[in-house]
Design a protein around this motif. Structure first.
Motif, PDB file in Angstrom:
ATOM      1  N   VAL A   1       8.617 -49.868 115.987  1.00  0.00           N
ATOM      2  CA  VAL A   1       8.240 -49.412 117.120  1.00  0.00           C
ATOM      3  C   VAL A   1       8.363 -47.768 116.635  1.00  0.00           C
ATOM      4  CG1 VAL A   1       8.353 -48.493 118.943  1.00  0.00           C
ATOM      5  CG2 VAL A   1       9.259 -51.130 118.648  1.00  0.00           C
ATOM      6  N   PRO A   2       7.819 -46.842 116.327  1.00  0.00           N
ATOM      7  CA  PRO A   2       6.960 -45.157 115.735  1.00  0.00           C
ATOM      8  C   PRO A   2       7.020 -44.194 116.814  1.00  0.00           C
ATOM      9  CG  PRO A   2       4.819 -46.203 115.568  1.00  0.00           C
ATOM     10  CD  PRO A   2       5.868 -47.321 116.106  1.00  0.00           C
TER      11      PRO A   2
ATOM     12  N   ALA B   1      26.871 -42.136 120.179  1.00  0.00           N
ATOM     13  CA  ALA B   1      26.540 -41.020 119.421  1.00  0.00           C
ATOM     14  C   ALA B   1      25.937 -41.591 119.112  1.00  0.00           C
ATOM     15  CB  ALA B   1      27.638 -40.007 119.382  1.00  0.00           C
ATOM     16  N   PRO B   2      24.303 -41.191 119.376  1.00  0.00           N
ATOM     17  CA  PRO B   2      22.754 -40.828 118.259  1.00  0.00           C
ATOM     18  C   PRO B   2      23.423 -40.960 117.051  1.00  0.00           C
ATOM     19  CG  PRO B   2      23.020 -40.856 120.566  1.00  0.00           C
ATOM     20  CD  PRO B   2      23.740 -40.370 120.973  1.00  0.00           C
ATOM     21  N   THR B   3      23.155 -41.215 115.868  1.00  0.00           N
ATOM     22  CA  THR B   3      22.858 -39.992 114.181  1.00  0.00           C
ATOM     23  C   THR B   3      21.346 -39.704 114.395  1.00  0.00           C
ATOM     24  OG1 THR B   3      22.452 -42.020 113.576  1.00  0.00           O
ATOM     25  CG2 THR B   3      24.323 -41.353 113.602  1.00  0.00           C
ATOM     26  N   VAL B   4      20.597 -39.566 115.290  1.00  0.00           N
ATOM     27  CA  VAL B   4      18.799 -38.768 114.847  1.00  0.00           C
ATOM     28  C   VAL B   4      19.039 -37.506 116.340  1.00  0.00           C
ATOM     29  CG1 VAL B   4      18.111 -41.166 115.149  1.00  0.00           C
ATOM     30  CG2 VAL B   4      18.439 -39.744 117.253  1.00  0.00           C
ATOM     31  N   ALA B   5      18.232 -36.411 115.932  1.00  0.00           N
ATOM     32  CA  ALA B   5      18.103 -35.275 116.313  1.00  0.00           C
ATOM     33  C   ALA B   5      16.101 -35.108 117.194  1.00  0.00           C
ATOM     34  CB  ALA B   5      18.576 -34.116 115.341  1.00  0.00           C
ATOM     35  N   VAL B   6      16.872 -34.425 117.648  1.00  0.00           N
ATOM     36  CA  VAL B   6      15.072 -33.855 117.994  1.00  0.00           C
ATOM     37  C   VAL B   6      14.826 -33.429 117.225  1.00  0.00           C
ATOM     38  CG1 VAL B   6      14.031 -32.831 120.038  1.00  0.00           C
ATOM     39  CG2 VAL B   6      16.578 -33.152 120.807  1.00  0.00           C
ATOM     40  N   GLY B   7      12.986 -34.230 117.394  1.00  0.00           N
ATOM     41  CA  GLY B   7      12.545 -34.017 116.044  1.00  0.00           C
ATOM     42  C   GLY B   7      11.984 -34.526 115.017  1.00  0.00           C
ATOM     43  N   ASP B   8      13.622 -35.760 115.253  1.00  0.00           N
ATOM     44  CA  ASP B   8      13.535 -36.719 113.596  1.00  0.00           C
ATOM     45  C   ASP B   8      11.920 -37.399 114.262  1.00  0.00           C
ATOM     46  OD1 ASP B   8      14.869 -35.341 112.382  1.00  0.00           O
ATOM     47  OD2 ASP B   8      16.207 -37.327 113.504  1.00  0.00           O
ATOM     48  N   LYS B   9      11.202 -38.173 113.181  1.00  0.00           N
ATOM     49  CA  LYS B   9      10.293 -39.002 113.595  1.00  0.00           C
ATOM     50  C   LYS B   9      10.585 -40.329 113.070  1.00  0.00           C
ATOM     51  CE  LYS B   9       5.860 -38.326 112.386  1.00  0.00           C
ATOM     52  NZ  LYS B   9       4.479 -38.348 112.189  1.00  0.00           N
ATOM     53  N   VAL B  10      10.814 -41.494 113.633  1.00  0.00           N
ATOM     54  CA  VAL B  10      11.857 -42.548 113.350  1.00  0.00           C
ATOM     55  C   VAL B  10      11.507 -43.708 114.004  1.00  0.00           C
ATOM     56  CG1 VAL B  10      13.429 -41.296 114.128  1.00  0.00           C
ATOM     57  CG2 VAL B  10      12.687 -42.728 115.405  1.00  0.00           C
TER      58      VAL B  10
ATOM     59  N   VAL C   1      12.223 -40.886 109.827  1.00  0.00           N
ATOM     60  CA  VAL C   1      10.841 -41.156 108.119  1.00  0.00           C
ATOM     61  C   VAL C   1      11.021 -39.777 108.305  1.00  0.00           C
ATOM     62  CG1 VAL C   1       9.209 -41.328 107.839  1.00  0.00           C
ATOM     63  CG2 VAL C   1      10.191 -43.032 109.987  1.00  0.00           C
ATOM     64  N   SER C   2      10.971 -38.781 109.085  1.00  0.00           N
ATOM     65  CA  SER C   2      11.265 -37.107 108.562  1.00  0.00           C
ATOM     66  C   SER C   2      11.806 -36.292 110.154  1.00  0.00           C
ATOM     67  CB  SER C   2       9.590 -36.777 108.083  1.00  0.00           C
ATOM     68  OG  SER C   2       9.080 -37.266 110.048  1.00  0.00           O
ATOM     69  N   SER C   3      12.215 -35.134 109.762  1.00  0.00           N
ATOM     70  CA  SER C   3      12.444 -34.234 110.403  1.00  0.00           C
ATOM     71  C   SER C   3      12.046 -33.232 110.311  1.00  0.00           C
ATOM     72  CB  SER C   3      14.531 -34.167 109.944  1.00  0.00           C
ATOM     73  OG  SER C   3      15.050 -35.287 110.078  1.00  0.00           O
ATOM     74  N   GLY C   4      12.390 -32.404 112.004  1.00  0.00           N
ATOM     75  CA  GLY C   4      11.429 -31.824 111.685  1.00  0.00           C
ATOM     76  C   GLY C   4      10.075 -31.367 112.911  1.00  0.00           C
ATOM     77  N   ASN C   5       9.954 -32.041 113.180  1.00  0.00           N
ATOM     78  CA  ASN C   5       8.715 -32.593 113.760  1.00  0.00           C
ATOM     79  C   ASN C   5       8.270 -31.981 114.905  1.00  0.00           C
ATOM     80  OD1 ASN C   5       7.144 -35.146 111.163  1.00  0.00           O
ATOM     81  ND2 ASN C   5       9.339 -35.194 112.051  1.00  0.00           N
ATOM     82  N   GLU C   6       7.141 -31.596 115.167  1.00  0.00           N
ATOM     83  CA  GLU C   6       7.075 -30.816 116.388  1.00  0.00           C
ATOM     84  C   GLU C   6       6.977 -32.009 117.631  1.00  0.00           C
ATOM     85  OE1 GLU C   6       2.357 -28.850 118.675  1.00  0.00           O
ATOM     86  OE2 GLU C   6       2.694 -28.901 116.455  1.00  0.00           O
ATOM     87  N   LEU C   7       7.320 -31.634 118.879  1.00  0.00           N
ATOM     88  CA  LEU C   7       7.344 -32.417 119.784  1.00  0.00           C
ATOM     89  C   LEU C   7       6.019 -32.894 120.306  1.00  0.00           C
ATOM     90  CD1 LEU C   7      10.505 -32.228 121.374  1.00  0.00           C
ATOM     91  CD2 LEU C   7      10.640 -33.162 119.126  1.00  0.00           C
ATOM     92  N   PRO C   8       6.502 -33.996 121.412  1.00  0.00           N
ATOM     93  CA  PRO C   8       4.298 -34.170 121.662  1.00  0.00           C
ATOM     94  C   PRO C   8       4.594 -33.098 122.957  1.00  0.00           C
ATOM     95  CG  PRO C   8       5.939 -36.349 121.464  1.00  0.00           C
ATOM     96  CD  PRO C   8       6.360 -35.820 121.210  1.00  0.00           C
TER      97      PRO C   8
END
Length: 614
Positions: free
Chosen positions: A63-64, A102-111, A143-150
């Motif tokens: 789920v993207p 604790a999650p290993t993702v960060a805000v702005g990550d596309k997953v 998939v990538s990091s630093g993406n703009e948030l919705p």
């Protein structure tokens, strides 16, 4: 932390699974899950257009979405949002991914997230709470990091409907779970359509002070049932105040303290983050960006001093007071009695604990508690109060185990006298007799009908006979059963189930019957029924107290916007009351706001004062 962010357990997961199987959290058939291949499933497909996911219990794959918030404490996980929204306003584009660690993702990550779609009910299915749609047991690929948030959805006075919730489906036990969401018509549907979505609010008024769990309440509707001190008044079962939202922070307290705010303060600027649903408050903005609290200078009120011919009677819940409490609490409560309540002639106290507090060793006497409190009042410049009470049976009156809370009369012997009629104890009921054409109690102090099943595991009313300037006044101090077990306003049952009302209704009927006995002996008798009634001025409890015109709820003499003694989830409401018999037809009433609206509290209740000329 509150249980709204408590870690899930395997046992509770089993409860939820059983609820799904039993149809308590009904999802659609498996055919709906087969309608789209795993690769085609988007978040709005998971959320669906009702409260329960059409894919509940199903596996989803890759789920993207973009990570919009990460919670590293309590209920650990992150929020995922699809930037490619569908055209249906009822389907949320956000969802919570429960990781358990604790999650290993960060805000702005596309997953891409694979896992099981679940419906988690904060507090368990018996709580009546709505469920939170989430993905559990996730496998996450960044998939990538630093993406703009919705872009966040702005929640405002104009976007939230004025109607609170649809009526529940009678065929489904009054549940709204399976009803299609109508976010343009109902506030609860609107918030549900944004569950898990990145939202923001602008500058908003605080209507619930910061609590010990680092939460506060705001309203996005400035003109919805306001009062002059900044709160939002809960004046009926249909005045739920749709603009209320709870605010929490995603930043751990160790990194940044949560701001302290009082009712009427302003949360200025932008507050933004995913919209969560939790056990104690329902819809909550878990703030990634938190506005700044602007202090509007709310001050504690003080009532005027009684005049020479006036009798001042007050009630105050002092919240589990016992000798182990810090001296500072005794001093603060005492100062309030003297300075804010103007040293009333008679003061009914609720939640006075025994001499060793919550230590559960059979102690029931409260003499040390009362000595310490009355000494603090005298040290603050108040009168040398005397007291009367009846010790309860050990652990028979509810409240904190071992604490043995009870009601107590304090009275100023320089202004009023107490008529002692001995023999009262925890099991013996006081009665009413007629003496020389006037009513009198058989026991004073005495308990009202303590064997009545209505008082099982609850505080028994304390009746006392006082004399002021030659006139007898009967005072009945109460602490009715709590609202524990009632469903919240955001329950999936609409209207919510208020199971605790049954006991309070029976308690009110017992007190009403006793008052009628007094009035039968003397229709001109001055009777005051007061205390922590634990119910609203418009409730069936209050109606039962007033049955037959025996009593009048004096709080109704205030303007509607001033009727409150407690603030719960941003609603300013009545719990504490003083009711008067027909002879007391000219009085001054004051709900003295010194606690409920403040983050710094000595009790969670505001005291009530009534002055009249007997």
């Amino acid at each position: 932390m509150p249980s709204s962010v408590a870690p899930r357990t395997a046992a509770f997961a089993a409860v939820v699974a059983a609820a799904l199987a039993a149809g308590l959290l009904a999802g659609s058939s498996a055919a709906s899950a087969d309608a789209a291949s795993a690769a085609e499933v988007r978040i709005h497909d998971i959320q669906g257009s009702s409260r329960i996911s059409p894919l509940a219990g199903q596996q989803v794959t890759q789920v993207p979405g973009v990570v919009t918030g990460v919670r590293t404490f309590g209920s650990k996980g992150f929020w995922l949002q699809d930037p490619e929204a569908d055209a249906n306003p009822a389907t949320s584009e956000g969802v919570f991914v429960f990781t358990g660690s604790a999650p290993t993702v960060a805000v702005g990550d596309k997953v891409l997230v694979s896992g099981t779609v679940t419906e988690y009910v904060p507090g368990g299915t018996s709580s009546g709470n709505q469920s939170l749609t989430e993905i559990s047991k996730p496998v996450v690929t960044v998939v990538s990091s630093g993406n703009e948030l919705p872009a966040p959805v702005t929640v405002s006075a104009w976007s939230v409907p004025s109607a609170y919730a649809p009526a529940g489906d009678a065929a489904a036990g009054s549940s709204i779970n399976d009803l299609p969401l109508n976010p343009g018509k109902y506030a609860l549907d609107y918030y549900e359509s944004l569950e898990g979505t990145n939202v923001r609010i602008g500058t908003s008024r605080v209507v619930g002070a910061t609590d010990p769990f680092a939460e506060l309440w705001v309203t996005v509707k400035p003109f919805e049932n306001p009062n002059r001190r900044g709160g939002a008044v809960y004046g009926s079962y249909t005045a739920q105040n749709t603009g209320r939202l709870q605010i929490q922070s995603l930043t751990p307290l160790a990194q940044k303290p949560f701001p302290k705010a009082n009712v009427g303060d302003v949360l200025a600027g932008t507050t933004e983050g995913p919209l969560d649903f939790n056990q104690f408050g329902g819809y909550t903005i878990t703030a990634r960006t938190l506005g700044t609290v602007t202090d509007r200078g709310l001050e504690r009120e003080s009532t005027r001093e009684q005049r020479r011919g006036e009798l001042a009677v007050a009630t105050y819940n002092v919240e589990n007071l016992d000798p182990s409490d810090p001296q500072a609490k005794f001093d603060a409560l005492a100062a309030a009695v003297v300075n804010n309540l103007a040293s009333p002639d008679i003061l009914a106290l609720e939640e006075i604990q025994d001499d060793n507090g919550a230590k559960n060793d059979g102690t029931v006497a409260a003499g040390e508690t009362l000595k310490k409190f009355t000494a603090a009042i005298e040290a603050a410049g108040g009168p040398a109060y005397e007291w009367r009470t009846i010790d309860p049976e050990n652990n028979k009156d509810g409240g904190e185990p071992g604490g043995n809370i009870r009601q107590v009369f304090l009275f100023n012997p320089e202004r009023v006298s107490f008529t002692d009629r001995p023999g009262g104890d925890s099991k013996t009921a006081t009665g009413v007799v007629q003496e020389r054409g006037r009513a009198a109690l058989t026991l004073s102090p005495g308990r009202i009908d303590p064997a009545n099943a209505a008082w099982a595991n609850s505080r028994k009313p304390l009746a006392g006979e006082f004399t002021f300037r030659g006139r007898t006044v009967f005072v009945i101090a109460n602490h009715f059963g709590s609202k524990g077990g009632d469903e919240g306003l955001t329950s999936h049952h609409q209207p919510p189930v208020r199971s605790s009302e049954t006991k309070r209704l029976e308690q009110a009927q017992a007190v009403n019957a006793f008052v009628k006995d007094i009035l039968k002996a003397d229709r001109r008798a001055d009777v005051l029924v007061l205390g922590d009634i634990n119910d609203f001025e418009f409730s069936q409890t209050t109606k039962a107290l007033t049955d037959g015109g025996a009593l009048y709820p004096a709080v109704k003499s205030l303007p509607r916007s001033e009727r409150y003694s407690y603030v719960y989830q941003g609603n300013s409401q009545v719990l504490d009351q003083i009711l008067t018999s027909p002879s007391i037809d000219d009085f001054a009433y004051d709900s003295v706001h010194i606690n409920a609206e403040f983050s710094d509290q000595n009790s969670d209740h505001d005291p009530q004062v009534l002055r009249f000329r007997p």
